[in-house]
Enzyme design. Structure first.
Site, PDB file in Angstrom:
ATOM      1  N   ASP A  18       3.510 -39.729 -35.955  1.00 23.75           N
ATOM      2  CA  ASP A  18       4.097 -39.803 -37.292  1.00 23.75           C
ATOM      3  C   ASP A  18       4.519 -41.229 -37.630  1.00 23.75           C
ATOM      4  O   ASP A  18       4.395 -41.657 -38.780  1.00 23.75           O
ATOM      5  CB  ASP A  18       5.295 -38.857 -37.408  1.00 23.75           C
ATOM      6  CG  ASP A  18       4.877 -37.442 -37.786  1.00 23.75           C
ATOM      7  OD1 ASP A  18       3.876 -37.310 -38.517  1.00 23.75           O
ATOM      8  OD2 ASP A  18       5.521 -36.484 -37.347  1.00 23.75           O
ATOM      9  N   GLU A  55      10.405 -41.739 -35.529  1.00 17.74           N
ATOM     10  CA  GLU A  55       9.072 -41.514 -36.098  1.00 17.74           C
ATOM     11  C   GLU A  55       9.015 -41.864 -37.579  1.00 17.74           C
ATOM     12  O   GLU A  55       7.977 -41.715 -38.221  1.00 17.74           O
ATOM     13  CB  GLU A  55       8.639 -40.056 -35.881  1.00 17.74           C
ATOM     14  CG  GLU A  55       9.693 -39.041 -36.213  1.00 17.74           C
ATOM     15  CD  GLU A  55       9.364 -37.647 -35.689  1.00 17.74           C
ATOM     16  OE1 GLU A  55       8.190 -37.372 -35.404  1.00 17.74           O
ATOM     17  OE2 GLU A  55      10.294 -36.825 -35.575  1.00 17.74           O
ATOM     18  N   HIS A  92      -4.561 -34.150 -35.270  1.00 17.61           N
ATOM     19  CA  HIS A  92      -4.154 -33.053 -34.390  1.00 17.61           C
ATOM     20  C   HIS A  92      -5.277 -32.664 -33.440  1.00 17.61           C
ATOM     21  O   HIS A  92      -5.035 -32.308 -32.280  1.00 17.61           O
ATOM     22  CB  HIS A  92      -3.743 -31.843 -35.238  1.00 17.61           C
ATOM     23  CG  HIS A  92      -2.450 -32.047 -35.969  1.00 17.61           C
ATOM     24  ND1 HIS A  92      -2.244 -31.623 -37.248  1.00 17.61           N
ATOM     25  CD2 HIS A  92      -1.302 -32.657 -35.599  1.00 17.61           C
ATOM     26  CE1 HIS A  92      -1.030 -31.938 -37.637  1.00 17.61           C
ATOM     27  NE2 HIS A  92      -0.432 -32.566 -36.656  1.00 17.61           N
ATOM     28  N   CYS A 131       6.694 -40.330 -26.785  1.00 15.69           N
ATOM     29  CA  CYS A 131       6.117 -38.995 -26.612  1.00 15.69           C
ATOM     30  C   CYS A 131       4.924 -38.772 -27.518  1.00 15.69           C
ATOM     31  O   CYS A 131       4.399 -37.669 -27.594  1.00 15.69           O
ATOM     32  CB  CYS A 131       7.174 -37.915 -26.854  1.00 15.69           C
ATOM     33  SG  CYS A 131       7.839 -37.886 -28.526  1.00 15.69           S
TER      34      CYS A 131
END
Length: 858
Positions: free
Chosen positions: A736, A712, A475, A783
């Site tokens: 993911d 994902e 992240h 994305c």
């Protein structure tokens, strides 16, 4: 009543008159959880503790509140008057025996002032505990009121072999010859950790003696407290059934230096070197001492000086919120998490052949298991202190003790203990302490930064950062790219040793940190930065031109956003729409879910900001796993990443999903709105969600909108042909998808650097998804993080991806890059990439175009 002399049975009579209480009900976890042993408790009515059996006094506490009798069968009976009475330091107690005395049932052991103790201690409850409970097969406690010397309180059935001869064996003592310590700096932290680690493998009580002083050989801090120096004479003393084995094992290792620097390796993690048979597989490492290698996390070049991110004091609450058992569970969990972090760092260092530094962190691990350290913490917990306060007091007390030692090397190890202590304390409190303000032109160096750390960086001071933990899909890395901050993750741990002010060049695209650059190198990088700045201005000026390859292939470039402020930037950056609106922004940091009207107004405002021609893809709520909501209780799961996440949460709570669907459908009248469901694994999940959407659409009497899914989960990619018959489009969430494909958590301290979206296995799933979608006439976007990665862009185009949804700052550059590519060359490059073995090989095949362009011009 006399106790039984049966060699297989032992009967204990009441040492006090009073009411019996099960040991589990004692308000002290040390006794209630039977950490000392099994037994029974008495709420006393008299003031003289008497012998419950025949035996010998083997221990009498200096504070006079506790005494232990060894029976002829070898059973050790501890009697402890009151709770926390050790703090009275003998006041109120008058011992009537001494160590070595032989006693018979009913003889007075300790007289005490019940009134004084009752008003100065936590409780008068007196515990009768068998400290070597492993010698007892069956405990049969009595209940009710008892009279001293008359009534039975406990009947014991002993295990086979727990006879008199067995007692001799269980209390056997072995002593080593005198050992001269060869270590040049004595038994400092590392060899002390080796000794403690090895001593813990034996059941026997093991003491290290220097002169008249002794220390628990299973305690790192206790060993260091002896201040054993080079040439000092020590003796090992072991007591227990494996005493001989302990002495024969530990003695030669002490003679040989306990694996310290310059000595043979010892079979313990904190050994200075690792034997050839235990050496890990070699890993690539720079031979240049001025070059540190990590993982490319966020592209860009930065010139500056090292600033080590250090934590300040963490504030804790003294009183516990839960009971002692709950607080202990919290502490044990935090210690376990800290141990995992240290194991990861140690493994990294061993993998880089830096066993000397790995040994330091192995010594840190031993400190986490230090019995003396834990005893202080657990004692505080029993007094109603919080886990954070108990742990802070324990490690601070020991650290202060070490810091006061005459041996400077041992005193310096206080910092190690404080480092370990802060690690656990941070995990316990869950709150990061304040950090120092970095200087201008700082390159931050840290073990790890949180997303909030990254988001709050002062860009006027911070030029870039590198962390020893994390990876390209973490992240923090994603956030760094969105903020346009150069970053390197998973860098060599020796980076943490760099002094503040060390001049460095950070290359986020290549994942390297160059130390002590020459003036010529700095000048070259400055020139490159200027060229990049010029390039960005050119790209921004041309941002409204479509992204069409030199041979005519159009690729749509849109943005990932998290709210209205982001959406308002899209037109100026040349973004052709929004490929991912993370609707979680409406649900986070609040105590209740947003209403339908609140959501509608938010989606409507974003659609209007984009205009009628730019698409807006709204992903429905994606929580669970690493994104919990306080007002949306999800039962605790062993593995939340494989539990309720994404669409599963919405289907399980249809009222919440239907509210969001209605808001999105209403907002579709104000723009080009599409809807996308996250974490779809089963066709039935997609069909159920579409059925709910259709019902809400009909009730609102509005037009239908396109429906897509996030790809994902690997099964969605493998079954893309089937999903393509149900969905209008796919958007591949590579972050993911990568971690699920590799079975590696992108936040895992040890594995994160290996989580790379350009792994050929992940690329094959992307290619498979595109092929299946195109066969059904459906389009595919990406994305995830690699849509913003210049090294990945040619590969994605070559595999046929129709849309790239990137972080906002990268949109102009991505569009410019596409305008300089040829589809045919991208296709050939993608085919080659699919034949490779690692993400690193793929990245070597696809150099960063910005760096390559700048270097060619320089």
């Amino acid at each position: 009543m006399n106790h039984s002399l049966d060699s297989h049975r032992l009967t204990l009579t009441a040492p006090l008159s009073g009411l019996l209480l099960p040991i589990e009900r004692v308000p002290d976890p040390v006794f209630a959880q039977k950490m000392v042993g099994d037994g029974i408790s008495i709420d006393p009515l008299d003031q003289c503790l008497r012998a419950p059996c025949n035996g010998r006094i083997m221990q009498l506490h200096p504070a006079g509140h506790a005494v232990t009798i060894a029976t002829p069968q070898g059973i050790e009976v501890l009697m402890h008057i009151g709770l926390d009475t050790v703090s009275l330091k003998g006041a109120g107690f008058t011992p009537r025996v001494k160590v070595g005395d032989t006693v018979k049932v009913g003889e007075a052991l300790i007289e005490f002032d019940a009134d004084f103790i009752a008003t100065h201690a936590k409780s008068l409850l007196t515990q009768i505990v068998i400290t070597n409970s492993e010698q007892v097969a069956v405990f049969t406690p009595r209940s009710g009121s008892v009279i001293a010397e008359r009534d039975v309180i406990l009947e014991l059935t002993l295990v086979d072999g727990a006879t008199e001869s067995g007692a001799e064996k269980s209390t056997k003592t072995a002593t080593s010859e005198a050992i001269l310590i060869p270590n040049p700096t004595g038994l400092h932290a590392r060899p002390a950790a080796v000794l403690a680690n090895l001593a813990k493998k034996f059941k026997a009580e093991i003491r290290l003696q220097k002169g008249d002083d002794q220390a628990n050989a299973k305690s790192v801090v206790a060993i260091m407290g002896l201040e054993v120096g080079c040439g000092d004479k020590v003796v090992l003393i072991a007591k227990g059934e494996d005493a001989d084995s302990a002495i024969s094992t530990l003695t030669p290792l002490l003679w040989e230096g306990l694996g310290d620097e310059g000595y043979a390796p010892a079979p313990a993690p904190a050994s200075f070197v690792v034997s050839a048979g235990a050496a890990p597989a070699p890993k690539p490492r720079s031979d240049d001492p001025n070059l540190l290698i990590g993982v490319a996390a966020s592209p860009g070049l930065a010139v500056g000086a090292v600033f080590q991110v250090r934590h300040t004091e963490i504030q804790v609450t003294e009183a516990a919120e839960g009971d002692p058992q709950q607080e202990r569970a919290r502490l044990d969990e935090a210690i376990g998490q800290a141990r995992s972090q240290l194991e990861a760092l140690q493994a990294r260092l061993h993998g880089e052949r830096a066993a000397d530094k790995a040994a330091i962190f192995a010594a840190h691990q031993e400190l986490l298991d230090d019995p003396d350290l834990l005893d202080i913490a657990y004692s505080a917990l029993a007094k109603g202190k919080s886990a954070a306060f108990a742990w802070q007091r324990a490690f601070s007390t020991h650290a202060d003790r070490l810091a006061s030692l005459r041996n400077e090397l041992l005193a310096a190890r206080a910092n190690d203990l404080r480092d370990v202590g802060r690690r656990v304390l941070t995990l316990l409190t869950g709150a990061e302490p304040e950090r120092q303000e970095p200087p201008v032109n700082a390159i931050l160096v840290a073990e790890e930064l949180t997303p909030s750390d990254t988001a709050s960086l002062d860009r006027n001071r911070v030029r870039g950062f590198c962390t020893t933990l994390g990876g390209a899909t973490s992240h923090v890395a994603i956030l760094a790219r969105s903020l346009d901050i150069p970053a390197v993750a998973g860098i060599e741990p020796r980076t943490l040793e760099l002094p503040n002010g060390t001049p460095v060049i950070l290359d986020g695209g290549k994942g390297i940190l160059r130390l002590n650059p020459t003036p010529e190198e700095v000048a070259r990088i400055r020139q490159t930065q200027e060229q990049w700045a010029d390039r960005r201005q050119i790209d921004l000026a041309a941002a409204h031109q479509p992204a069409i390859t030199l041979d005519g292939q159009r690729v749509e470039v849109v943005g990932n956003i998290g709210g209205l402020a982001d959406a308002e930037q899209i037109p100026a950056l040349g973004g052709e729409g929004v490929g991912l609106l993370r609707s979680e922004f409406l649900f986070m940091e609040r105590s209740t879910a947003p209403s339908e009207d609140e959501q509608f107004e938010a989606y409507k405002a974003i659609a209007e900001a984009l205009g009628p021609e730019r698409p807006l893809i709204i992903r429905t709520l994606d929580v669970g796993g690493d994104k919990p909501l306080s007002y949306l209780p999800i039962p605790k799961e062993d593995n939340p990443f494989l539990g309720e996440r994404g669409l599963r949460v919405g289907l399980d709570r249809p009222e919440m999903l239907r509210t969001q669907l209605r808001a999105i459908l209403r907002a579709a009248a104000f723009g080009k709105v599409l809807i996308m469901f996250p974490m779809v694994a089963l066709l039935s999940e997609l069909r159920d969600a579409k059925a709910m959407l259709e019902e809400e659409q009909q009730q609102l009497n509005v037009a239908p909108i396109p429906v897509g899914i996030m790809v994902e989960i690997p099964v969605a990619a493998v079954m893309a042909a089937q999903f393509a018959r149900e969905a209008d489009f796919f958007s591949i969430g590579t972050n993911d998808l990568t971690q699920y494909t590799l079975a590696m958590d992108r936040g895992h301290p040890k594995l994160a650097p290996k989580v790379d979206g350009l792994n050929p296995g992940v690329l094959r799933l992307i290619a498979w998804t595109v092929q299946a979608a195109h066969a059904e006439g459906k389009w595919v976007g990406v994305c995830g993080g690699i849509a913003s990665d210049p090294q990945a862009v040619p590969l994605l185009i070559g595999m046929g991806v129709d849309e790239l949804s990137a972080s906002l700052p990268t949109i102009p550059g991505i569009k410019a890059q596409i305008r300089n590519l040829r589809l045919s060359e991208c296709q050939a490059l993608a085919q080659r990439a699919l034949t490779l073995e690692t993400g690193a090989e793929v990245r070597a095949l696809c150099p960063d175009p910005l760096t390559e362009s700048a270097e060619s011009r320089s």
